[in-house]
Design a protein around this motif. Structure first.
Motif, short mmCIF file in Angstrom:
data_model
loop_
_atom_site.label_atom_id
_atom_site.label_comp_id
_atom_site.label_asym_id
_atom_site.label_seq_id
_atom_site.Cartn_x
_atom_site.Cartn_y
_atom_site.Cartn_z
N SER A 93 38.30 -7.81 7.87
CA SER A 93 39.59 -8.47 8.50
C SER A 93 39.78 -8.15 9.88
N ILE A 94 39.96 -8.95 10.58
CA ILE A 94 40.57 -8.60 12.02
C ILE A 94 41.34 -9.22 12.20
N GLN A 95 42.09 -8.83 13.57
CA GLN A 95 43.34 -9.69 14.34
C GLN A 95 42.98 -9.72 15.38
N VAL A 96 43.52 -11.30 15.79
CA VAL A 96 43.23 -11.73 17.50
C VAL A 96 44.45 -11.87 17.97
N ASP A 97 45.03 -11.68 18.17
CA ASP A 97 46.70 -11.70 19.42
C ASP A 97 47.41 -11.59 18.22
N GLY A 98 46.99 -10.69 17.40
CA GLY A 98 48.14 -10.69 16.27
C GLY A 98 47.77 -11.21 15.10
N GLU A 99 47.19 -12.37 15.12
CA GLU A 99 46.30 -13.35 13.54
C GLU A 99 45.62 -12.38 13.08
N ILE A 100 46.38 -12.25 11.90
CA ILE A 100 45.01 -11.35 10.73
C ILE A 100 44.44 -12.67 10.02
N GLY A 118 38.28 -12.08 5.14
CA GLY A 118 37.11 -12.45 4.20
C GLY A 118 35.91 -13.41 5.63
N VAL A 119 35.98 -11.96 7.04
CA VAL A 119 35.10 -12.65 8.03
C VAL A 119 33.40 -11.53 7.46
N SER A 120 32.81 -12.37 7.62
CA SER A 120 31.67 -11.55 7.42
C SER A 120 30.62 -12.19 8.27
N ASN A 125 29.89 -15.54 7.94
CA ASN A 125 30.30 -16.68 8.56
C ASN A 125 31.11 -16.62 9.78
N PHE A 126 30.45 -15.28 10.21
CA PHE A 126 30.92 -15.08 12.06
C PHE A 126 31.00 -16.28 12.79
N ASP A 127 30.04 -16.62 12.84
CA ASP A 127 29.81 -17.93 14.43
C ASP A 127 30.99 -19.39 14.35
N GLU A 128 31.51 -18.90 12.57
CA GLU A 128 32.02 -20.40 12.67
C GLU A 128 34.17 -19.69 12.36
N VAL A 129 34.03 -18.18 12.43
CA VAL A 129 35.31 -17.26 12.19
C VAL A 129 35.50 -17.89 14.05
N PHE A 130 34.70 -17.46 14.56
CA PHE A 130 34.66 -16.53 16.43
C PHE A 130 34.83 -18.07 16.74
N ALA A 131 34.44 -19.19 17.18
CA ALA A 131 34.43 -20.37 17.70
C ALA A 131 35.95 -21.04 17.38
N ARG A 132 36.37 -20.89 16.11
CA ARG A 132 37.91 -20.94 15.58
C ARG A 132 38.84 -19.98 16.29
#
Length: 84
Positions: free
Chosen positions: A52-59, A62-64, A67-74
């Motif tokens: 799990s990651i938290q980006v400005d409060g949003e958790i 399922g990050v791996s 799928n990291f590039d997709e998650v980072f882009a979004r």
């Protein structure tokens, strides 16, 4: 922008340190060092969902590495108005 990566037991086993490394590389690749603060968190409360990651409060769970590039882009680039 603040990004926290869970390094608790469950996320650690699922590869949180590899996700941290990918995150460091992506922040550097896009020149975001002055705009993104990275930190570790001991538990974000989503232990069964994978890393799990938290980006400005949003958790985001399922990050791996896969799928990291997709998650980072979004979750990061899109919010900052940047393109992959």
């Amino acid at each position: 922008m603040e990004i926290a990566v869970c390094v608790g037991s469950s996320c650690h086993i699922r590869g949180s340190y590899a996700v941290i490394e990918k995150l460091r590389e992506a922040v550097a690749r896009y020149g975001l060092e002055d705009e993104v603060a990275l930190r570790a968190a001991f538990c974000l409360g989503r232990c069964t969902g994978g890393v799990s990651i938290q980006v400005d409060g949003e958790i985001i769970s399922g990050v791996s590495v896969d799928n990291f590039d997709e998650v980072f882009a979004r979750a990061v680039l899109q919010r900052m108005g940047k393109h992959a």
